[in-house]
Design an enzyme around this catalytic site. Sequence first.
Site, PDB file in Angstrom:
ATOM      1  N   GLU A 185      -9.600  -0.472  -1.782  1.00  0.00           N
ATOM      2  CA  GLU A 185      -9.252   0.907  -1.389  1.00  0.00           C
ATOM      3  C   GLU A 185      -9.292   1.838  -2.600  1.00  0.00           C
ATOM      4  O   GLU A 185      -9.628   3.018  -2.472  1.00  0.00           O
ATOM      5  CB  GLU A 185      -7.866   0.909  -0.707  1.00  0.00           C
ATOM      6  N   LYS A 245       0.858  -1.197   0.000  1.00  0.00           N
ATOM      7  CA  LYS A 245       0.000   0.000   0.000  1.00  0.00           C
ATOM      8  C   LYS A 245       0.895   1.248   0.000  1.00  0.00           C
ATOM      9  O   LYS A 245       1.929   1.248  -0.661  1.00  0.00           O
ATOM     10  CB  LYS A 245      -0.981  -0.056   1.179  1.00  0.00           C
ATOM     11  N   GLU A 265     -10.933 -10.562  -1.417  1.00  0.00           N
ATOM     12  CA  GLU A 265     -10.618  -9.760  -0.239  1.00  0.00           C
ATOM     13  C   GLU A 265     -11.908  -9.183   0.348  1.00  0.00           C
ATOM     14  O   GLU A 265     -12.369  -8.111  -0.093  1.00  0.00           O
ATOM     15  CB  GLU A 265      -9.681  -8.612  -0.608  1.00  0.00           C
TER      16      GLU A 265
HETATM   17  P1  13P Z   1      -4.335  -6.514   5.530  1.00  0.00           P
HETATM   18  O1  13P Z   1      -3.521  -7.791   5.366  1.00  0.00           O
HETATM   19  O2  13P Z   1      -3.561  -5.419   6.193  1.00  0.00           O
HETATM   20  O3  13P Z   1      -5.653  -6.804   6.160  1.00  0.00           O
HETATM   21  O4  13P Z   1      -4.644  -5.975   4.043  1.00  0.00           O
HETATM   22  C1  13P Z   1      -5.141  -6.841   3.089  1.00  0.00           C
HETATM   23  C2  13P Z   1      -5.105  -6.191   1.762  1.00  0.00           C
HETATM   24  O5  13P Z   1      -5.814  -5.223   1.511  1.00  0.00           O
HETATM   25  C3  13P Z   1      -4.155  -6.716   0.769  1.00  0.00           C
HETATM   26  O6  13P Z   1      -4.374  -6.160  -0.484  1.00  0.00           O
END
Ligand code: 13P
Length: 249
Positions: free
Chosen positions: A106, A11, A173
């Site tokens: 996101e 990210k 996800e």
């Molecule tokens: P987390 O592993 O921090 O929950 O994030 C998952 C994610 O959005 C991977 O793209």
Amino acid sequence: MRKIVIAGNWKMYKNQSEAKTFFSEFPTHLKATAPQAAIADQQILICVPYTNLSLLQTILPAIGQSNLSIGAQNVHWAENGAFTGEISASMLIEMGIKYVIIGHSERRQFFGETDETVNKRLKAAQAHGLTPILCVGESKQHRDANKTESWIFSQLAADLVDIDQHNLIIAYEPIWAIGTGDTCASTEANRVIGLIRGKLTYPNVTIQYGGSVKVDNIDEIMAQPEIDGVLVGGASLDPAGFARIVNYR
Ligand code: 13P
């Protein structure tokens, strides 16, 4: 035979010096936690901010881990143009990048991406030979309203129009499991991924699970028959932890 892909999504974390530190430590941890050196046909991928792509591509050969790749977190559909803040597939290809995340929740939630733009990005990525990781998943509201399946099926139907499923990774996800510590039960993730597979024309697409994957739950998640890998956010930022995730048992 379905390929296993263990991927990190950094990210908007790690500047160049932090990225260098990660990669100075990660290979050692990888060897230390490996149950059987390297699992031959398993792909390890870390999708980093754009500012780290070029730097890490130059560091990678010295690491000598042939199944480790660096990927991007998005790509625009146009070849070039007046699209401030975007980058094109050919810009990624020029750097030797092979993988790109598309349609992360996101991006959909905070940056207005729609199934239509996700589909355009997927097409452009594939046209340039990139392998896209398409993210799909339901919100808490959808799940509580028993709309998990219908929501995901509608995302797939719109996102996959004219997409070559032989050069595609899908990440399931669930939005409520991302960054919350509230991991989807591995059996439930397995069930939904099986349903996703049932909607595909090419059943051997690699389908990952993503959402609060950690050292503590990776072994159980990877033991599920439909799950071909993981897309890891927060836990991919720690070199020791991510190495252990890569070397699940
Ligand atoms: P987390 O592993 O921090 O929950 O994030 C998952 C994610 O959005 C991977 O793209």
